[in-house]
Motif scaffolding. Structure first.
Motif, PDB file in Angstrom:
ATOM      1  N   MET A 209     -13.604  81.777  91.046  1.00 25.19           N
ATOM      2  CA  MET A 209     -11.500  82.088  91.053  1.00 25.19           C
ATOM      3  C   MET A 209     -11.862  80.817  91.406  1.00 25.19           C
ATOM      4  O   MET A 209     -12.007  80.106  92.238  1.00 25.19           O
ATOM      5  N   LEU A 210     -10.149  80.029  91.291  1.00 22.11           N
ATOM      6  CA  LEU A 210      -9.784  78.296  91.554  1.00 22.11           C
ATOM      7  C   LEU A 210      -9.776  78.529  92.936  1.00 22.11           C
ATOM      8  O   LEU A 210      -8.558  78.991  93.536  1.00 22.11           O
ATOM      9  N   THR A 211     -10.440  77.482  93.527  1.00 18.80           N
ATOM     10  CA  THR A 211     -10.659  77.437  95.507  1.00 18.80           C
ATOM     11  C   THR A 211      -9.458  76.185  95.851  1.00 18.80           C
ATOM     12  O   THR A 211      -9.154  76.625  96.777  1.00 18.80           O
ATOM     13  N   GLN A 212      -9.433  75.742  95.080  1.00 19.58           N
ATOM     14  CA  GLN A 212      -8.321  74.314  95.494  1.00 19.58           C
ATOM     15  C   GLN A 212      -6.658  74.389  94.688  1.00 19.58           C
ATOM     16  O   GLN A 212      -6.113  74.535  93.605  1.00 19.58           O
ATOM     17  N   ILE A 213      -5.937  75.814  95.583  1.00 20.29           N
ATOM     18  CA  ILE A 213      -4.621  75.871  95.685  1.00 20.29           C
ATOM     19  C   ILE A 213      -3.371  75.403  96.429  1.00 20.29           C
ATOM     20  O   ILE A 213      -3.869  75.472  97.665  1.00 20.29           O
ATOM     21  N   GLU A 214      -3.035  74.281  96.432  1.00 22.66           N
ATOM     22  CA  GLU A 214      -1.668  74.109  97.326  1.00 22.66           C
ATOM     23  C   GLU A 214      -0.843  74.854  97.213  1.00 22.66           C
ATOM     24  O   GLU A 214      -0.001  74.324  95.389  1.00 22.66           O
ATOM     25  N   ILE A 215      -0.164  75.349  97.361  1.00 26.76           N
ATOM     26  CA  ILE A 215       1.424  76.350  97.676  1.00 26.76           C
ATOM     27  C   ILE A 215       2.403  75.684  98.319  1.00 26.76           C
ATOM     28  O   ILE A 215       2.432  76.005  99.750  1.00 26.76           O
ATOM     29  N   THR A 216       3.459  75.413  97.958  1.00 28.02           N
ATOM     30  CA  THR A 216       3.902  74.591  98.915  1.00 28.02           C
ATOM     31  C   THR A 216       6.655  74.771  98.402  1.00 28.02           C
ATOM     32  O   THR A 216       6.078  75.443  97.122  1.00 28.02           O
ATOM     33  N   GLY A 217       6.671  75.586  98.790  1.00 26.90           N
ATOM     34  CA  GLY A 217       7.949  75.473  99.131  1.00 26.90           C
ATOM     35  C   GLY A 217       9.409  74.667  99.104  1.00 26.90           C
ATOM     36  O   GLY A 217       8.863  73.502  99.816  1.00 26.90           O
ATOM     37  N   VAL A 218      10.086  74.321  98.281  1.00 29.92           N
ATOM     38  CA  VAL A 218      11.481  73.071  98.067  1.00 29.92           C
ATOM     39  C   VAL A 218      12.387  74.256  98.356  1.00 29.92           C
ATOM     40  O   VAL A 218      13.131  74.604  97.314  1.00 29.92           O
ATOM     41  N   ASN A 219      13.449  73.747  99.758  1.00 28.53           N
ATOM     42  CA  ASN A 219      14.527  73.725  99.899  1.00 28.53           C
ATOM     43  C   ASN A 219      14.148  75.801  99.986  1.00 28.53           C
ATOM     44  O   ASN A 219      15.280  76.454  99.850  1.00 28.53           O
ATOM     45  N   LEU A 220      13.359  76.649 100.705  1.00 25.58           N
ATOM     46  CA  LEU A 220      12.393  77.590 100.452  1.00 25.58           C
ATOM     47  C   LEU A 220      11.512  77.691 101.814  1.00 25.58           C
ATOM     48  O   LEU A 220      10.400  77.087 101.679  1.00 25.58           O
ATOM     49  N   ASP A 221      11.630  79.325 102.310  1.00 30.18           N
ATOM     50  CA  ASP A 221      10.481  78.915 103.349  1.00 30.18           C
ATOM     51  C   ASP A 221       9.616  80.375 102.720  1.00 30.18           C
ATOM     52  O   ASP A 221      10.552  81.225 102.141  1.00 30.18           O
ATOM     53  N   LEU A 222       8.640  79.996 102.899  1.00 26.79           N
ATOM     54  CA  LEU A 222       7.389  81.212 101.819  1.00 26.79           C
ATOM     55  C   LEU A 222       6.625  81.727 103.244  1.00 26.79           C
ATOM     56  O   LEU A 222       5.825  81.172 103.683  1.00 26.79           O
ATOM     57  N   GLY A 223       7.145  83.428 102.036  1.00 29.13           N
ATOM     58  CA  GLY A 223       6.538  84.510 103.498  1.00 29.13           C
ATOM     59  C   GLY A 223       4.419  84.121 102.834  1.00 29.13           C
ATOM     60  O   GLY A 223       4.325  83.852 102.032  1.00 29.13           O
ATOM     61  N   ALA A 224       4.095  85.107 103.835  1.00 25.74           N
ATOM     62  CA  ALA A 224       2.882  85.274 103.007  1.00 25.74           C
ATOM     63  C   ALA A 224       2.113  85.916 102.064  1.00 25.74           C
ATOM     64  O   ALA A 224       1.574  85.591 101.198  1.00 25.74           O
ATOM     65  N   ASP A 225       3.552  87.156 101.816  1.00 19.99           N
ATOM     66  CA  ASP A 225       3.236  87.397 100.314  1.00 19.99           C
ATOM     67  C   ASP A 225       3.485  87.080  98.963  1.00 19.99           C
ATOM     68  O   ASP A 225       2.657  87.397  98.203  1.00 19.99           O
ATOM     69  N   ILE A 226       4.468  85.947  99.292  1.00 20.31           N
ATOM     70  CA  ILE A 226       3.778  85.632  97.579  1.00 20.31           C
ATOM     71  C   ILE A 226       3.006  84.699  97.730  1.00 20.31           C
ATOM     72  O   ILE A 226       2.786  84.319  97.030  1.00 20.31           O
ATOM     73  N   LYS A 227       2.401  83.914  98.697  1.00 17.43           N
ATOM     74  CA  LYS A 227       2.213  83.046  99.078  1.00 17.43           C
ATOM     75  C   LYS A 227       0.231  83.714  98.569  1.00 17.43           C
ATOM     76  O   LYS A 227      -0.187  83.168  97.690  1.00 17.43           O
ATOM     77  N   LYS A 228      -0.025  85.143  99.049  1.00 14.63           N
ATOM     78  CA  LYS A 228      -0.780  85.940  98.489  1.00 14.63           C
ATOM     79  C   LYS A 228      -0.628  86.204  96.905  1.00 14.63           C
ATOM     80  O   LYS A 228      -2.107  86.276  96.438  1.00 14.63           O
TER      81      LYS A 228
END
Length: 123
Positions: free
Chosen positions: A1-20
């Motif tokens: 599993m890729l361990t180094q994943i950065e998830i960012t939202g631009v003009n958007l607040d990301l919820g835990a569900d979409i990040k997961k």
């Protein structure tokens, strides 16, 4: 599993569900990479919301840094989860090509080998 994943939202607040969801989808793509690239692979996921006159659209952009290359894909749809799915498929296809280029036993030894095999077995 890729361990180094950065998830960012631009003009958007990301919820835990979409990040997961994004972490699960993108993280499972490491099996399509050669073993030497798995340790150093780093993924950046950018999710942004674009407002246009027809309604909101969600754009997903993924850039994966592997040895000697950056692999990127981008898609925008009306659904954020669908955008992640489409980009995941695009990245998967590029990983398969990358693996074929970098793993010796997956390379064809002769450029006309497929043509010769087709001619031999199909006609």
């Amino acid at each position: 599993m890729l361990t180094q994943i950065e998830i960012t939202g631009v003009n958007l607040d990301l919820g835990a569900d979409i990040k997961k969801y994004a972490r699960k989808k993108i993280g499972s793509l490491d099996k399509y990479l050669p073993r030497h690239a798995r340790k150093t692979a780093h993924a950046e996921v950018k999710l942004r919301q674009t407002n246009n006159r027809l309604g909101n659209k969600y754009e997903c952009e993924i850039v994966v840094t592997v040895p000697d290359k950056q692999i990127a894909a981008k898609e925008s749809t009306m659904n954020m989860f669908a955008a992640v799915d489409i980009v995941e498929q695009k990245i998967k296809n590029q990983f398969v090509k990358y693996k074929q280029e970098h793993v010796a036993h997956l390379k064809t030894t002769h450029p006309n080998i497929l043509r010769r095999l087709r001619a031999r077995f199909l006609g």
